[in-house]
Motif scaffolding. Structure first.
Motif, PDB file in Angstrom:
ATOM      1  N   ILE A 177      -9.113  -3.575   5.797  1.00 19.39           N
ATOM      2  CA  ILE A 177      -7.833  -2.913   5.507  1.00 19.39           C
ATOM      3  C   ILE A 177      -7.499  -3.005   4.019  1.00 19.39           C
ATOM      4  O   ILE A 177      -7.108  -2.030   3.387  1.00 19.39           O
ATOM      5  N   VAL A 178      -7.688  -4.191   3.450  1.00 19.77           N
ATOM      6  CA  VAL A 178      -7.252  -4.371   2.064  1.00 19.77           C
ATOM      7  C   VAL A 178      -8.130  -3.562   1.107  1.00 19.77           C
ATOM      8  O   VAL A 178      -7.644  -3.003   0.127  1.00 19.77           O
ATOM      9  N   ILE A 181      -6.822  -0.142   1.211  1.00 25.15           N
ATOM     10  CA  ILE A 181      -5.570  -0.044   0.452  1.00 25.15           C
ATOM     11  C   ILE A 181      -5.868   0.083  -1.047  1.00 25.15           C
ATOM     12  O   ILE A 181      -5.324   0.939  -1.729  1.00 25.15           O
ATOM     13  N   PHE A 185      -4.665   3.416  -2.843  1.00 26.24           N
ATOM     14  CA  PHE A 185      -3.497   3.304  -3.722  1.00 26.24           C
ATOM     15  C   PHE A 185      -3.877   2.635  -5.041  1.00 26.24           C
ATOM     16  O   PHE A 185      -4.586   1.628  -5.042  1.00 26.24           O
ATOM     17  N   ILE A 187      -3.166   0.145  -7.286  1.00 30.37           N
ATOM     18  CA  ILE A 187      -2.272  -1.009  -7.385  1.00 30.37           C
ATOM     19  C   ILE A 187      -2.524  -1.721  -8.703  1.00 30.37           C
ATOM     20  O   ILE A 187      -3.632  -2.188  -8.955  1.00 30.37           O
ATOM     21  N   GLU A 192      -0.680  -7.624  -7.237  1.00 30.05           N
ATOM     22  CA  GLU A 192      -1.360  -7.776  -5.944  1.00 30.05           C
ATOM     23  C   GLU A 192      -0.583  -8.729  -5.041  1.00 30.05           C
ATOM     24  O   GLU A 192      -0.631  -8.611  -3.821  1.00 30.05           O
ATOM     25  N   LEU A 195       1.079  -7.805  -1.959  1.00 27.99           N
ATOM     26  CA  LEU A 195       0.303  -7.460  -0.762  1.00 27.99           C
ATOM     27  C   LEU A 195       0.091  -8.659   0.155  1.00 27.99           C
ATOM     28  O   LEU A 195      -0.246  -8.494   1.329  1.00 27.99           O
ATOM     29  N   MET A 199      -0.634  -8.386   4.129  1.00 26.26           N
ATOM     30  CA  MET A 199      -1.944  -8.713   4.685  1.00 26.26           C
ATOM     31  C   MET A 199      -1.865  -9.924   5.612  1.00 26.26           C
ATOM     32  O   MET A 199      -2.575 -10.001   6.609  1.00 26.26           O
TER      33      MET A 199
ATOM     34  N   GLN B 179      -9.660  -6.471  -4.167  1.00 29.45           N
ATOM     35  CA  GLN B 179      -9.643  -5.763  -5.434  1.00 29.45           C
ATOM     36  C   GLN B 179     -11.029  -5.681  -6.079  1.00 29.45           C
ATOM     37  O   GLN B 179     -11.467  -4.585  -6.415  1.00 29.45           O
TER      38      GLN B 179
END
Lengths: 219, 238
Positions: A177-178, A181, A185, A187, A192, A195, A199, B179
């Motif tokens: 999921i992350v 994301i 998006f 970000i 972060e 989030l 999460m 990330q």
């Protein structure tokens, strides 16, 4: 008095004193040296910082305190550096000690971990301050910058190496999921943190479903 | 008087030292309490001493960026206030952002701008202070109730309570893994290197049953990942 009540009494007392002490430096500068920022500017600044950090504080409080137990929680919110140091440190110690998370034993280990790591950090920062001048060229050396820029991926990569191997079932859903994301998006880095509660919630929900289906028996 | 003389004044050093000594004192009190409690509930002394060793080793590497932040903010906010803020409460990224907000609302674009005057300095200080207190306030007013609720969950189903805590941790972990995975590049390479070293060390530690390897595993993995970052950058990858 029961242990729990003693912890909360001591925690509230020390956190209250720490709270008051934090206000000493700005109060001194304003009252003793007579420097007051213009009230309207100050209020705008306070508003901005609160909009960003009250939600983060609530999220950190809700997410981290169940991992730490009461006494370590009081300590960690005074000593700071939660995500990048105290939480991973406490969880690693709980894991190494082979005690169950959320147990009385885990609370003791977490408290030891938070207390010792904050003492170590304080000592290192103190040494850093004393040696500020000789250390500066080393810490600001061009060639070393990538190392310091990548300290979070290095920390979380190492944690992942350990934890995902151990409990991959809990890791799969939140990571997928992350990543989605982050791909969908834009970000900005530095935000972060916002989030983490999202999460955390999604991760708990997926764990709940798996647990109910009997998929997490051996965890 | 130039504001930086105030920011580096003896009296501010004294205050900062007072706060830091108090926080150290608080850590020691809690440490003592934890050892006593551990003994009461039958936790072995070896386990507690091992936690001391593990956490002391663990804390060293992640503390280095905090010293770097000190170098970054001390010229602007003065040494004592920067020292205090980075030693206690807050975090490296928070202090920079909050101090920056304090400067921006005063019309000063950057920290260290020539227009950064005493008023801007006072503004930064107040804003940094008020921005950071919320977690502490929540602990003072809500922790007891929240912990009692968690204890009830644990009592009803201890297995689920354990999974719940781990799931919360994976939620946090996923944010910091997501990330680099999504962006790729140097961050991803570093993450994979440090994960690989960690796997290897954990494997060796478990096979040889040498607990000290586990103590150092995380720090060594981090340093390896960071060393790879330097290496890859110098040969032009990333």
């Amino acid at each position: 008095m029961a242990y729990e009540d003693r912890v909360h009494r001591l925690g509230r007392l020390t956190a209250g004193i720490a709270f008051a002490m934090l206000f000493l430096p700005p109060t001194l500068v304003s009252l003793y040296f007579g420097i007051f920022p213009p009230v309207n500017k100050l209020l705008i600044g306070i508003g901005t910082v609160c909009v960003i950090y009250i939600p983060i504080a609530v999220a950190e409080f809700l997410t981290y305190t169940p991992m730490l137990g009461s006494s370590a929680s009081y300590l960690v919110f005074v000593t700071g550096n939660l995500t990048n140091l105290k939480i991973p440190c406490a969880l690693t110690c709980i894991e190494n000690a082979k005690v169950k998370p959320q147990s009385d034993e885990a609370e003791v280990i977490a408290t030891i971990a938070v207390a010792i790591s904050s003492i170590v950090t304080t000592i290192i920062v103190f040494i850093g301050m004393i040696l500020l001048v000789p250390l500066q060229p080393l810490l600001e050396a061009e060639v070393l910058q990538p190392a310091f820029m990548q300290i979070l991926p290095a920390l979380f990569g190492a944690l992942a190496g350990y934890w995902i191997l151990k409990q991959w079932k809990l890791a799969v859903v939140p990571i997928i999921i992350v990543v989605l994301i982050f791909v969908i998006f834009p970000i900005p880095s530095g935000t972060e943190g916002a989030l983490i509660p999202v999460m955390g919630l999604l991760s708990v929900l997926s764990a709940k479903v798996m647990y109910k289906k009997g998929f997490l028996k051996e965890v | 008087m130039d504001y930086i003389n105030i920011a580096n004044s003896k009296i501010l050093y004294l205050l900062a030292a007072m706060v830091i000594v108090f926080i150290m004192f608080q850590s020691v009190i809690f440490l003592r309490m934890a050892f006593k409690r551990g003994k009461e509930i039958g936790l072995s002394r070896e386990k507690m001493i091992e936690a001391v060793r593990t956490s002391a080793v663990f804390a060293i590497v992640p503390s280095i960026p905090i010293v770097i932040s000190l170098i970054a903010i001390a010229p602007v906010l003065g040494i004592p206030f920067s020292w205090m803020r980075l030693s206690v409460i807050g975090s490296q990224s928070y202090e920079l952002i909050a101090a920056g907000i304090g400067a921006k609302v005063m019309g000063v674009e950057n920290l260290g701008d020539p227009n950064y005057t005493g008023e801007v300095f006072a503004n930064s200080m107040w804003i940094m202070t008020i921005g950071i207190i919320w977690g502490l306030l929540l602990c003072i007013f809500a922790l007891k109730r929240y912990q009692n609720k968690m204890k009830k969950v644990a009592k009803k189903d201890s297995k689920w309570a354990e999974i719940l805590v781990n799931a919360l941790f994976f939620g946090m972990l996923s944010v910091f893994l997501g990330q680099p995975i999504a962006k790729g590049g140097l961050g991803l390479v570093v993450m994979l290197c440090s994960a690989a070293v960690m796997l290897l060390l954990t494997f060796i530690g478990n096979k040889t049953k040498q607990n000290w390897i586990n103590d150092f595993a995380l720090s060594v993995s981090m340093i390896s990942g960071m060393a790879f970052a330097v290496l890859f950058t110098s040969i032009g990858i990333g």
